[in-house]
Design an enzyme around this catalytic site. Structure first.
Site, mmCIF file in Angstrom:
data_model
loop_
_atom_site.group_PDB
_atom_site.id
_atom_site.type_symbol
_atom_site.label_atom_id
_atom_site.label_comp_id
_atom_site.label_asym_id
_atom_site.label_seq_id
_atom_site.Cartn_x
_atom_site.Cartn_y
_atom_site.Cartn_z
ATOM 1 N N ASP A 1 1.631 -17.493 -4.606
ATOM 2 C CA ASP A 1 2.325 -16.344 -4.784
ATOM 3 C C ASP A 1 1.580 -15.598 -6.079
ATOM 4 O O ASP A 1 1.412 -15.307 -7.189
ATOM 5 C CB ASP A 1 4.197 -16.979 -5.910
ATOM 6 C CG ASP A 1 4.428 -15.818 -6.518
ATOM 7 O OD1 ASP A 1 3.682 -14.705 -6.746
ATOM 8 O OD2 ASP A 1 5.040 -15.572 -7.587
ATOM 9 N N ASP B 1 0.888 -0.987 0.056
ATOM 10 C CA ASP B 1 0.254 0.529 -0.442
ATOM 11 C C ASP B 1 0.971 1.300 0.231
ATOM 12 O O ASP B 1 1.933 1.463 0.266
ATOM 13 C CB ASP B 1 -1.215 0.186 1.200
ATOM 14 C CG ASP B 1 -0.400 0.061 2.586
ATOM 15 O OD1 ASP B 1 0.974 -0.888 2.784
ATOM 16 O OD2 ASP B 1 -0.710 0.862 3.212
ATOM 17 N N HIS C 1 2.015 -9.025 -3.611
ATOM 18 C CA HIS C 1 0.307 -7.919 -3.582
ATOM 19 C C HIS C 1 1.562 -6.632 -2.798
ATOM 20 O O HIS C 1 1.211 -5.299 -2.117
ATOM 21 C CB HIS C 1 -0.047 -8.041 -2.034
ATOM 22 C CG HIS C 1 -1.412 -7.139 -1.832
ATOM 23 N ND1 HIS C 1 -2.179 -7.489 -2.144
ATOM 24 C CD2 HIS C 1 -1.374 -6.171 -1.242
ATOM 25 C CE1 HIS C 1 -3.405 -6.656 -1.869
ATOM 26 N NE2 HIS C 1 -2.743 -5.897 -1.057
ATOM 27 N N GLU D 1 1.983 -10.352 0.376
ATOM 28 C CA GLU D 1 2.661 -8.392 0.304
ATOM 29 C C GLU D 1 3.980 -8.255 0.654
ATOM 30 O O GLU D 1 4.940 -9.444 0.689
ATOM 31 C CB GLU D 1 1.437 -7.821 1.607
ATOM 32 C CG GLU D 1 1.805 -6.054 1.104
ATOM 33 C CD GLU D 1 0.689 -5.370 2.139
ATOM 34 O OE1 GLU D 1 -0.070 -6.100 1.902
ATOM 35 O OE2 GLU D 1 0.617 -4.308 1.836
#
Ligand code: 9MR
Ligand code: ZN
Length: 532
Positions: A505, A148, A459, A514
Site C-alpha cells: 500500500d 492519472d 497511486h 493504482e
C-alpha cells in the site's frame, strides 16, 4: 492489522462466513465489542496454499447470524472488526459507485457532494489533434481513467459496460441508491446519471465519419498535483478500430438502457453506434494504437479487434433486432477469442452476454454462449476450491490490476447464478468479494475507506495532492502483481515473494496500488448482485 483474516465489508446474517488464519489454531471465538464471547467453534486445516505460500486454517461461522460488530479470536490473535448486518453490501456498493463521481473530469467537485474531497474545475481547455495541431476540439467531461488524468475510449467503454450490465441484471440494487451527486433526485437512477457523464464525453470522441479517437491526454502524465492544477496542453490521439468498436458497442448498449428514461438520448446513442458500426464495415482491417513518439501516457494497445467487432455487432443486434447485425455476429465469430472475458483488452464476454440476454437470436448460439459461461464458472470453481482463501485465481491472474481478474471471476459466478440458475455459485461469487475486502494473504481490504485495515495510499493523484489525511473512499486498488512492474515495487518486494503477497500500500507502486475506473466497475457489478 488483524492476524485473522475476515471480510472487512462485513457479512449478511444469512450468508456464508469464513475467517482464515495463516497459523495453526484448533478453536476460535466470536467476540462482541464489549469483549464478551458470543460463540465458539473448531477450525479446519486447509493445508498449504500455493499462491500465498501460507499454511491455512479456516473458521466457518456461517451459523452465527447475530447482527452487530465482532472480531474473531484464536489464541492471542484477533481479526479486524467486522459487521454482520442486512445492508453491508449496499454500503460497499454505494461507496464504490460514488468513486466515479470523485473521478469526474471537466467540472469542479462541490463540497456538498464531495465534502472534503472537493476540488476546482479541471481539464476544460480544448484538445489539439496530435496529428494536426492546427485543429482543436471540445473534449471535456468523462472520468479520469485512474491515478492519472487521461481519458481513454476503450477503458471507459469497459467500465461503462460493467456498470450498465450491472444495472440491467440488478436494477433493484441501483434504484434504491442515493449517491448524493448533482443529478440525484432527477429522472435517472443515480448510477445511470453517473454513466451518462461518461457517455456524454464518449460521444465527443467520435469523428465526423464514425471513426473514434483512441484517447485524450496530455503528452506526459502530470506530476502529483490536483487536477485543476494540471494545465498542460491536452491532445486528441489517432483513431483505432478497437476504440470505434467498443464505442459502437457501448453506445448501442446504453441506447437500450436509457430508452425508458429519455428516448431522445437513447436515439442519439443508437445513431452514434450505427455510424461507428458503418465505419467499421468500411474499414475491415485492424487499426491498432501505439503511443506516437513524444507521448508517454497510457496506450491501451490491443493486438486484434475481433472480439471488439463481435461485441459491437452483438450490441447493435440486441438494440435493433436487425438481421444485418445478426449476420455480422456470425461473421465475427469465425475468429477465435474468449467469449467469457469482461476486460478492457478482451471484451468478447460482453458480446456473449448481450446475445444471451437479448430477445430472440439463434438458439444454437445462445446455447454456445451459455455453455461458455457455465464451463468457465466450473473452471474458476476449481481454482477457488484449491485456494484456502477462496480466490478463483491462477498464478498468472496475479498481474497488473489483478483485482480486476478477481472481480471479473466474481462476475462469472454471479452470471452463472443469476442468468443460468446455477445457485451453487453464489457462495463463490461472495468469496471473491470477501477476498477483495480482506480474506487474502495480507489481510488487507483493497478498497479505500472500507475496513479498519484498508488501502490508504493508492497511486491516485488527487488523493496524494489534496490536504485531506483520509483517502478518497470507494477506490479499488489494482492489487498484487507478481511481475512487479515499477521501480518502487521491485525495490521493496523481495524476489520470490508468492504472487498473492506481491503488494504494498505505497503511493509510488503504480503497478500494484493504482486505481482505475474498470477495476471499480466490476466491484459495483458484483456488489449489486450480492446486495440482493
Ligand atoms: O490496466 C493496464 C494494465 O493492464 C497494463 O499492464 C498497464 C501497463 O501498460 O497499464 C494499465 O493501464 C494504465 C493505463 O495505461 C493508464 N492509466 C492507468 C492504468 C492503470 O494502471
Ligand atoms: Zn480532469
Amino acid at each position: 492489522m488483524g492476524d485473522i483474516f475476515i471480510s472487512q465489508a462485513g457479512y449478511r446474517p444469512d450468508s456464508v462466513k469464513m475467517a482464515v488464519m495463516p497459523f495453526p489454531a484448533e478453536t476460535f471465538e466470536i467476540v462482541g465489542t464489549d469483549g464478551c464471547v458470543r460463540a465458539a467453534g473448531s477450525t479446519v486445516c486447509a493445508g498449504a496454499d500455493k499462491n500465498s505460500g501460507d499454511v491455512l486454517y479456516t473458521a466457518n461461522f456461517s451459523d452465527f447470524s447475530e447482527k452487530g460488530s465482532f472480531r474473531i479470536r484464536a489464541g492471542n490473535m484477533t481479526s479486524e472488526l467486522f459487521e454482520i448486518g442486512e445492508s453491508v453490501y449496499e454500503k460497499a456498493l454505494d461507496c464504490t459507485s460514488k468513486a466515479f463521481y470523485y473521478l469526474r473530469c471537466g467540472c469542479g467537485l462541490l463540497e456538498k457532494y464531495a465534502d472534503r474531497f472537493r476540488h476546482g474545475v479541471c481539464h476544460r481547455s480544448l484538445g489539439y489533434l496530435w496529428e494536426n495541431k492546427d485543429i482543436s476540439m471540445e473534449i471535456s467531461g468523462g472520468w479520469h481513467d485512474a491515478g492519472d488524468y487521461g481519458r481513454y475510449v476503450t477503458a471507459g467503454s469497459c467500465a461503462l459496460a460493467h456498470l450498465l450490465y450491472g444495472y440491467i441484471l440488478f436494477p433493484d440494487a441501483f434504484d434504491r441508491q442515493k449517491l448524493n451527486i448533482p443529478e440525484s433526485g432527477g429522472v435517472l437512477p443515480d448510477i445511470l446519471a453517473e454513466c451518462r457523464y461518461e457517455l456524454d464525453w464518449l460521444l465527443k470522441m467520435q469523428r465526423e465519419d464514425g471513426a473514434v479517437y483512441h484517447k485524450v491526454t496530455t503528452a506526459h502524465h502530470a506530476p502529483f498535483i490536483m487536477p485543476e492544477n494540471d494545465r498542460a496542453q491536452m491532445f486528441v490521439f489517432p483513431i483505432s478500430s478497437s476504440a470505434a468498436a467498443d464505442f459502437a458497442a457501448v453506445c448501442a448498449l446504453a441506447s437500450r438502457v436509457y430508452r425508458q428514461f429519455d428516448s431522445d438520448y437513447s436515439d442519439r446513442l443508437f445513431e452514434a453506434a450505427q455510424k461507428s458500426f458503418e465505419w467499421l464495415e468500411k474499414n475491415p482491417g485492424f487499426i491498432g494504437f501505439n503511443n506516437p513518439p513524444g507521448c508517454a501516457t497510457g496506450a491501451y494497445g490491443e493486438s486484434c479487434d475481433d472480439d471488439n467487432r463481435f461485441w459491437a455487432a452483438a450490441e447493435l443486434y440486441a438494440a435493433s433486432g436487425d438481421d444485418e447485425y445478426q449476420e455480422a455476429v456470425k461473421e465475427t465469430l469465425k475468429k477465435d477469442f474468449s467469449l467469457t472475458d469482461f476486460g478492457c483488452y478482451s471484451v468478447g464476454g460482453f458480446g456473449a452476454l448481450s446475445y444471451v440476454l437479448g430477445a430472440g437470436g439463434d438458439s444454437d448460439l445462445i446455447k454456445r454462449f451459455e455453455d461458455g459461461f457455465v464451463d468457465e464458472a466450473y473452471r474458476l470453481k476449481e481454482l477457488a476450491d484449491n485456494c484456502g482463501y477462496g480466490a478463483a485465481m491462477g498464478e498468472f491472474d496475479y498481474c497488473w490490476g489483478s483485482n480486476m481478474n478477481l472481480l471479473k471471476h466474481g462476475m462469472i459466478f454471479a452470471i452463472a447464478d443469476r442468468c443460468f440458475g446455477k445457485r451453487e455459485f453464489r457462495k463463490y461469487a461472495q468469496a471473491q468479494a470477501d477476498v477483495l475486502f480482506g480474506v487474502n494473504a495480507l489481510g488487507i481490504s483493497y478498497v479505500t475507506g472500507i475496513g479498519g485495515y484498508s488501502c490508504k495510499y493508492p497511486h491516485l493523484r488527487p488523493a496524494y495532492a489534496d490536504e485531506v489525511e483520509e483517502c478518497i473512499p470507494g477506490m479499488v486498488s489494482g492489487g498484487p502483481n507478481r511481475n512487479l512492474e515499477d521501480p518502487e515495487a521491485k525495490k521493496i518486494i523481495p524476489t520470490g515473494t508468492p504472487p498473492m503477497k506481491c503488494f504494498a500500500d505505497n503511493v509510488g507502486c503504480y503497478s500494484l496500488n493504482e486505481i482505475a475506473i474498470y477495476w471499480n466497475s466490476p466491484a459495483v457489478f458484483l456488489l449489486a448482485y450480492l446486495s440482493l
